[in-house]
Design an enzyme around this catalytic site. Structure first.
Site, mmCIF file in Angstrom:
data_model
loop_
_atom_site.group_PDB
_atom_site.id
_atom_site.type_symbol
_atom_site.label_atom_id
_atom_site.label_comp_id
_atom_site.label_asym_id
_atom_site.label_seq_id
_atom_site.Cartn_x
_atom_site.Cartn_y
_atom_site.Cartn_z
ATOM 1 N N HIS A 1 33.983 11.624 4.532
ATOM 2 C CA HIS A 1 33.278 12.870 4.821
ATOM 3 C C HIS A 1 33.328 13.780 3.609
ATOM 4 O O HIS A 1 34.391 13.952 3.024
ATOM 5 C CB HIS A 1 33.900 13.584 6.024
ATOM 6 C CG HIS A 1 33.258 14.905 6.317
ATOM 7 N ND1 HIS A 1 32.041 15.012 6.960
ATOM 8 C CD2 HIS A 1 33.653 16.184 6.010
ATOM 9 C CE1 HIS A 1 31.723 16.292 7.062
ATOM 10 N NE2 HIS A 1 32.687 17.014 6.499
ATOM 11 N N GLY B 1 0.808 -1.209 0.000
ATOM 12 C CA GLY B 1 0.000 0.000 0.000
ATOM 13 C C GLY B 1 0.842 1.260 0.000
ATOM 14 O O GLY B 1 0.530 2.237 -0.691
#
Length: 457
Positions: free
Chosen positions: A439, A181
């Site tokens: 990073h 759904g």
């Protein structure tokens, strides 16, 4: 009567992996498939739905593009016929590849037809009878249709038919707020369909933690889905104006009109017509009863994948298939271990989880500490404008071993594997916090949370 060492009934993910595992150990395997070939994942599940969801994901990116200074135009053109054609082409190629893989295996004989047990060692496939010492049942699952008054008369579709629609309806009511759904609701909403999603429970994905359900509900509503929860007494009514879905929501009767009704209330093991009683195989409401070795109540007959009524995810089906295939030949030597099984809901942004949820741990009485970190505090998420959601880690309260993780956010289905690998090696939060991360990257979100949980922030 032809005899095999092993017969596998069903050539979906669990069946193919089981057949190949047994064949690799030298067994002569008969693999029975009613057709079309490919199984739920390739034909009606993972692959076609994700092909569709790629299109809706791009629509989401285009709508957000102005936030980063890109203006693709006021209206996004959608060619649903091309979306479906692309999906059909990809699925046909994948199904053929799986089919050729079976045909090429020297120890596997593909048998076409519907299998029916005559006894614990004999089956009938079409007009032919076959015998084997051991069997694996891997017939997958089928949609469960709830007893809704007026539904049969009104007509409905399941996810199977949703994937074969040639054109988009103007409006749709989806009954069921689970994985199907959620994914189909967002897809059709982004395609321009007016979607109403009815969920019986008070929240969608009700087996997950409450904060996960709330985050995903907000995502769906932001896409324009009319999400109704706590729904009761659903029925289909007719009047002079047409067809209406009537329901009770928090003690108030509501009505909504829709061109298409889609049922997404879960699936159950596909065991009809197998005549399991003749083989001494016990069942439960969702499928076949199987132990940790994947043996049924008849020790010479195994069951794997969706047909057992367990978690209906393909990585679990293939895992169980391999275990069952091995045990078919060697005897019950390997148990299934479900401690580390990542799963995902491919909405946008995604949701993924592995191991215990916070709710699981509390209900089992396991002392845990729980940490949570938002994407809105993550550098890479901020600069790429993907700040929705969070990561949550559930760790053993005393030792800090990572017992589970949940992620709502960008690329969750990828990021969850960091937690899965950590859990596989029984890493603690403290040990994980020592691992260097690129990073800036989305992967850092788990490092930052681990740092917080061990007091290294």
């Amino acid at each position: 009567m032809k005899t095999f060492d092993v017969m596998v009934i069903g050539a979906g993910s669990a069946g193919r992996y089981g057949a190949k595992a047994a064949a690799k150990l030298g067994a002569k395997v008969g693999l029975v498939e009613t057709g079309p070939f490919g199984g739920l994942c390739i034909l009606k599940g993972c692959m076609p739905t994700k092909a569709y969801l790629r299109s809706s994901e791009l629509i989401g990116l285009l709508k957000k593009a102005p936030e980063v200074g890109i203006y693709p135009g006021k209206h996004v053109g959608i060619r649903f016929d091309q979306i479906k054609q692309r999906k059909d082409k990809l699925i046909a190629e994948m199904a053929d590849d799986a089919y050729q893989g079976v045909l090429r295996h020297p120890n596997i004989t593909l048998l076409s037809g519907r299998a029916r047990f005559l006894s614990g060692k004999e089956v009938q496939v079409g007009d032919e009878r076959y015998s084997a010492e051991r069997f694996l049942i891997a017939t997958g699952s089928r949609a469960m249709i709830p007893p809704i008054p007026g539904l049969e008369e009104a007509g409905y579709i399941t996810s199977d038919e949703a994937l074969e629609m040639e054109s988009l309806p103007e409006s749709m009511v989806i009954i069921g707020g689970g994985v199907e759904g959620t994914e189909f609701g967002q897809f059709f909403a982004r395609m321009g369909v007016k979607v109403t999603l009815l969920q019986r429970g008070e929240r969608i994905l009700s087996h997950e933690d409450e904060d996960v359900s709330e985050a995903l509900a907000e995502i769906l509503r932001n896409d324009g889905i009319d999400l109704r929860t706590g729904v009761r007494e659903v029925m289909i009514e007719r009047d002079r104006q047409g067809e209406w879905i009537s329901f009770e929501e928090h003690e108030r009767v509501q009505k909504v009109e829709a061109e298409v009704i889609m049922i997404a209330t879960g699936r159950t093991g596909n065991i009809d017509g197998l005549h399991l009683s003749a083989a001494g195989v016990e069942t439960h409401p969702l499928g076949i009863v199987a132990n940790d070795f994947l043996q049924t109540s008849n020790p010479n007959i195994y069951a794997a994948g969706d047909v057992t009524g367990g978690a209906q995810i393909v990585n679990m089906a293939t895992y169980e298939g391999e275990i069952a295939g091995t045990n078919l030949v060697k005897g019950p030597v390997q148990k299934a271990d479900y401690r580390v099984f990542p799963r995902a809901v491919f909405c946008d942004p995604e949701f993924a989880r592995v191991g215990l949820s916070e709710r699981d741990a509390r209900e089992r009485g396991i002392p845990v500490r729980v940490g949570k970190f938002p994407f809105s505090d993550l550098g890479k998420a901020i600069i790429t404008d993907r700040t929705e959601g969070f990561i949550k880690i559930v760790a053993d309260a005393q030792w800090g071993e990572i017992l589970g993780a949940a992620i709502v956010g960008a690329e969750a289905s990828i990021l969850i594997h960091q937690a899965a690998v950590a859990m596989h090696f029984r890493s603690t939060v403290e040990e994980y916090a020592k691992i260097s991360h690129i990073h800036p990257s989305l992967a850092e979100i788990m490092l930052y949370l681990a740092d917080e949980m061990v007091g290294r922030e």
